[in-house]
Design an enzyme around this catalytic site. Structure first.
Site, PDB file in Angstrom:
ATOM      1  N   LYS A 147       0.839  -1.216   0.000  1.00 17.61           N
ATOM      2  CA  LYS A 147       0.000   0.000   0.000  1.00 17.61           C
ATOM      3  C   LYS A 147       0.872   1.263   0.000  1.00 17.61           C
ATOM      4  O   LYS A 147       0.668   2.168  -0.794  1.00 17.61           O
ATOM      5  CB  LYS A 147      -0.928   0.035   1.234  1.00 17.61           C
ATOM      6  N   ARG A 149      10.671  -1.550  11.201  1.00 15.34           N
ATOM      7  CA  ARG A 149       9.555  -1.183  12.095  1.00 15.34           C
ATOM      8  C   ARG A 149       9.468  -2.138  13.265  1.00 15.34           C
ATOM      9  O   ARG A 149       9.741  -3.327  13.125  1.00 15.34           O
ATOM     10  CB  ARG A 149       8.250  -1.201  11.298  1.00 15.34           C
ATOM     11  N   ARG A 187     -10.376   0.647   8.069  1.00  9.78           N
ATOM     12  CA  ARG A 187      -9.948  -0.705   8.413  1.00  9.78           C
ATOM     13  C   ARG A 187     -11.074  -1.534   9.009  1.00  9.78           C
ATOM     14  O   ARG A 187     -10.869  -2.687   9.365  1.00  9.78           O
ATOM     15  CB  ARG A 187      -8.815  -0.622   9.425  1.00  9.78           C
ATOM     16  N   ARG A 191      11.477  -5.532   4.745  1.00  7.18           N
ATOM     17  CA  ARG A 191      11.204  -4.085   4.661  1.00  7.18           C
ATOM     18  C   ARG A 191      12.164  -3.250   5.507  1.00  7.18           C
ATOM     19  O   ARG A 191      12.437  -3.557   6.657  1.00  7.18           O
ATOM     20  CB  ARG A 191       9.775  -3.787   5.102  1.00  7.18           C
ATOM     21  N   ARG A 246      -1.341  -9.170  13.085  1.00  6.53           N
ATOM     22  CA  ARG A 246      -1.852  -8.109  12.181  1.00  6.53           C
ATOM     23  C   ARG A 246      -2.667  -8.736  11.062  1.00  6.53           C
ATOM     24  O   ARG A 246      -3.708  -8.216  10.659  1.00  6.53           O
ATOM     25  CB  ARG A 246      -0.686  -7.314  11.583  1.00  6.53           C
TER      26      ARG A 246
END
Ligand code: AP5
Length: 213
Positions: free
Chosen positions: A13, A157, A86, A125, A168
């Site tokens: 995203k 992160r 969400r 990431r 998640r």
């Protein structure tokens, strides 16, 4: 133009939002980024936000809707929403907010991807804490993990670990995945295969946007 990017965690995203901003000069609103910035304050609310994010749970609708309203009211040229809405409550509140502002939602881009591919992307990431650029250790060669644009050291992160990712993902399936049919019924949903290379995914997005007035 108002666009929602709807997808599981680490589907791409933020990456596609950066392409959209660069080509169409839209305002990018990432609720995840707004929340991470708010964590710098040392208060009770930040503590609660951090706990929820690290447990892979959603932050309360009240906090999110307050953040979103401030951002949308100051956006003049349309927005790309990344990570919002969400759940159903947020989706309905967003509709009402747009109605109040005399605007409409143009399209919901659903980036579909398997859990396995998304998890692999999450593991690789890295992000730049200065300019926000998103990288992937598995896809790109990076000299000493420095940002190619501003040479800042890249970071991982806190919620990018296997255990939190699974939580998640579960939260996504329970709360957010039902929005696919919510927007399908309104004729706003376009599905894109997000397992392709990021440039190819963006080409598909460009094609879709070119068909909208
Ligand atoms: P948030 O920050 O929104 O996290 P997320 O939804 O889990 O999404 P990600 O940021 O992990 O992934 P992405 O899809 O943007 O992927 P990216 O482009 O980085 O939310 C974090 C937390 O905040 C939530 O868990 C929740 O607690 C809270 N929160 C946020 N919004 C909320 C809301 N509305 N309500 C309540 N709580 C909320 O890409 C991932 C990696 O893949 C990168 O390394 C990238 O380089 C790579 N990549 C991207 N595309 C490709 C491609 N096509 N091919 C190969 N690699 C690719």
């Amino acid at each position: 133009m108002n666009i929602i990017l709807l997808a599981p965690p680490a589907a791409g995203k933020g990456t596609q939002a950066q392409f959209l901003v660069s080509k169409y000069h839209m305002k990018h609103i990432s609720t995840g980024e707004l929340l991470r910035k708010s964590l710098k304050q040392d208060d009770e609310i930040s503590k609660e936000i951090k706990e929820r994010m690290n447990a892979g749970r959603l932050v309360s609708d009240e906090i999110i809707l307050d953040l979103i309203a401030k951002e949308i009211e100051t956006a003049k040229e349309g927005v790309v929403l990344d990570g919002f809405p969400r759940n159903r409550v947020q989706a309905i509140e967003y509709e009402q907010l747009l109605q109040k502002l005399g605007q409409k939602l143009d399209v919901v881009l659903y980036l579909s991807i398997s859990k396995e591919v998304a998890k692999k992307r999450m593991k690789g990431r890295r992000t730049c804490p200065t300019c926000g650029k998103i990288y992937n250790m598995h896809m790109e060669e990076m000299l000493e993990e420095l940002c190619g644009s501003c040479h800042t050291s890249l970071v991982s992160r806190e919620d990018d670990n296997e255990e939190t990712f699974d939580l998640r993902y579960e939260t996504y399936m329970r709360e957010t995945d039902p929005l696919i049919s919510f927007y399908q019924e309104k004729g706003l949903l376009k599905q894109i295969d997000a397992s392709k290379e990021k440039e190819e995914v963006f080409k598909k997005i460009e094609q879709i946007l070119s068909t909208l007035s």
